[in-house]
Design a protein around this motif. Structure first.
Motif, PDB file in Angstrom:
ATOM      1  N   THR A 196      -8.308   8.211  -0.265  1.00  0.00           N
ATOM      2  CA  THR A 196      -8.225   7.247   0.833  1.00  0.00           C
ATOM      3  C   THR A 196      -8.541   7.868   2.191  1.00  0.00           C
ATOM      4  O   THR A 196      -8.511   7.175   3.208  1.00  0.00           O
ATOM      5  CB  THR A 196      -6.828   6.604   0.893  1.00  0.00           C
ATOM      6  OG1 THR A 196      -5.828   7.629   0.967  1.00  0.00           O
ATOM      7  CG2 THR A 196      -6.587   5.751  -0.326  1.00  0.00           C
ATOM      8  N   ASP A 200      -7.742   2.786  -9.462  1.00  0.00           N
ATOM      9  CA  ASP A 200      -7.842   3.936  -8.560  1.00  0.00           C
ATOM     10  C   ASP A 200      -7.829   5.239  -9.345  1.00  0.00           C
ATOM     11  O   ASP A 200      -8.333   6.265  -8.878  1.00  0.00           O
ATOM     12  CB  ASP A 200      -6.681   3.922  -7.567  1.00  0.00           C
ATOM     13  CG  ASP A 200      -6.749   2.722  -6.633  1.00  0.00           C
ATOM     14  OD1 ASP A 200      -7.656   2.696  -5.783  1.00  0.00           O
ATOM     15  OD2 ASP A 200      -5.917   1.808  -6.772  1.00  0.00           O
ATOM     16  N   ASN A 219       0.808  -1.222   0.000  1.00  0.00           N
ATOM     17  CA  ASN A 219       0.000   0.000   0.000  1.00  0.00           C
ATOM     18  C   ASN A 219       0.840   1.270   0.000  1.00  0.00           C
ATOM     19  O   ASN A 219       0.312   2.372   0.099  1.00  0.00           O
ATOM     20  CB  ASN A 219      -0.968   0.010   1.178  1.00  0.00           C
ATOM     21  CG  ASN A 219      -0.276   0.025   2.530  1.00  0.00           C
ATOM     22  OD1 ASN A 219       0.951   0.038   2.621  1.00  0.00           O
ATOM     23  ND2 ASN A 219      -1.066   0.027   3.585  1.00  0.00           N
TER      24      ASN A 219
END
Length: 222
Positions: free
Chosen positions: A221, A199, A160
């Motif tokens: 996010t 994304d 991530n």
């Protein structure tokens, strides 16, 4: 969230090798009075074994063919196409920017290492990549996530903390399954694919800087 790395796909992302291959087989099919459907070809983009152009040509013509002759013809035309192919617009800018920002740079591709190394060297960009993971390193290529898992592990970052740059759905699925952020940059043979899991979707690597991309991913996010 802190993005520390970017991992690029190779074929169809840094160079338009996908179109080179598709155009080569399209010409061969035409020599046999047949048409190669982009929808069929697209199944195999970003992976291996998804589509067999030789088998499909035999199906269309109704009988077995001399695959060795067809492969030799493909290689001849493909190499001629590749000789005229350069890096996509924005590739050099993004590589330089990633380096300037202190991002680690990797590459994860379903192609073999010799193919990748050859073209990176020819295009003068090999030195940008600290890590390369290819089909030589795994049993299963994309959409299996192993290539991306190995790439981020070798870069020393968490999944991530990395962005994957992909041109195909098979590649995007691999990146997302590995836990990376997925930025899709379709080319002319992947433009009609469904990138709803991305994304972010860009028209080209010229469209947005990594600074902008990272800023948007951070906002998404929150």
């Amino acid at each position: 969230m802190a993005i520390k790395a970017v991992v690029f796909d190779f074929d169809g992302t840094l160079m338009d090798t996908e179109t080179c291959a598709f155009d080569a087989f399209t010409g061969i099919y035409a020599e046999y009075g047949q048409s190669l459907a982009l929808e069929a070809w697209a199944v195999g983009i970003g992976t291996r074994g998804g589509f067999d152009p030789y088998e499909e040509l035999e199906r269309l013509t109704g009988g077995p063919m001399d695959r060795a002759t067809i492969k030799a013809r493909f290689n001849e035309v493909h190499e001629a196409n590749l000789a005229k192919t350069a890096l996509f617009p924005g590739v050099i800018d993004r590589l330089k920017e990633a380096q300037r920002l202190g991002l680690l740079i990797g590459l994860a591709s379903s192609s073999d290492r010799a193919w990748i190394e050859r073209h990176l060297e020819q295009q003068g960009i090999r030195s940008y990549f600290q890590v390369i993971r290819s089909s030589d390193d795994v049993e299963q290529v994309k959409p299996d996530p192993t290539l991306y898992k190995l790439a981020v592990e070798a870069l020393g970052v968490k999944a991530n903390e990395a962005i994957a740059i992909e041109d195909s759905v098979n590649g995007l699925r691999a990146a997302k399954a590995a836990g990376l952020f997925g930025v899709a940059v379709p080319n002319q043979v992947t433009a009609k694919m469904d990138f709803h899991d991305a994304d972010l979707i860009l028209n080209s690597l010229e469209q947005r800087s990594f600074e902008d991309i990272i800023r948007q991913l951070e906002q998404n996010t929150k």
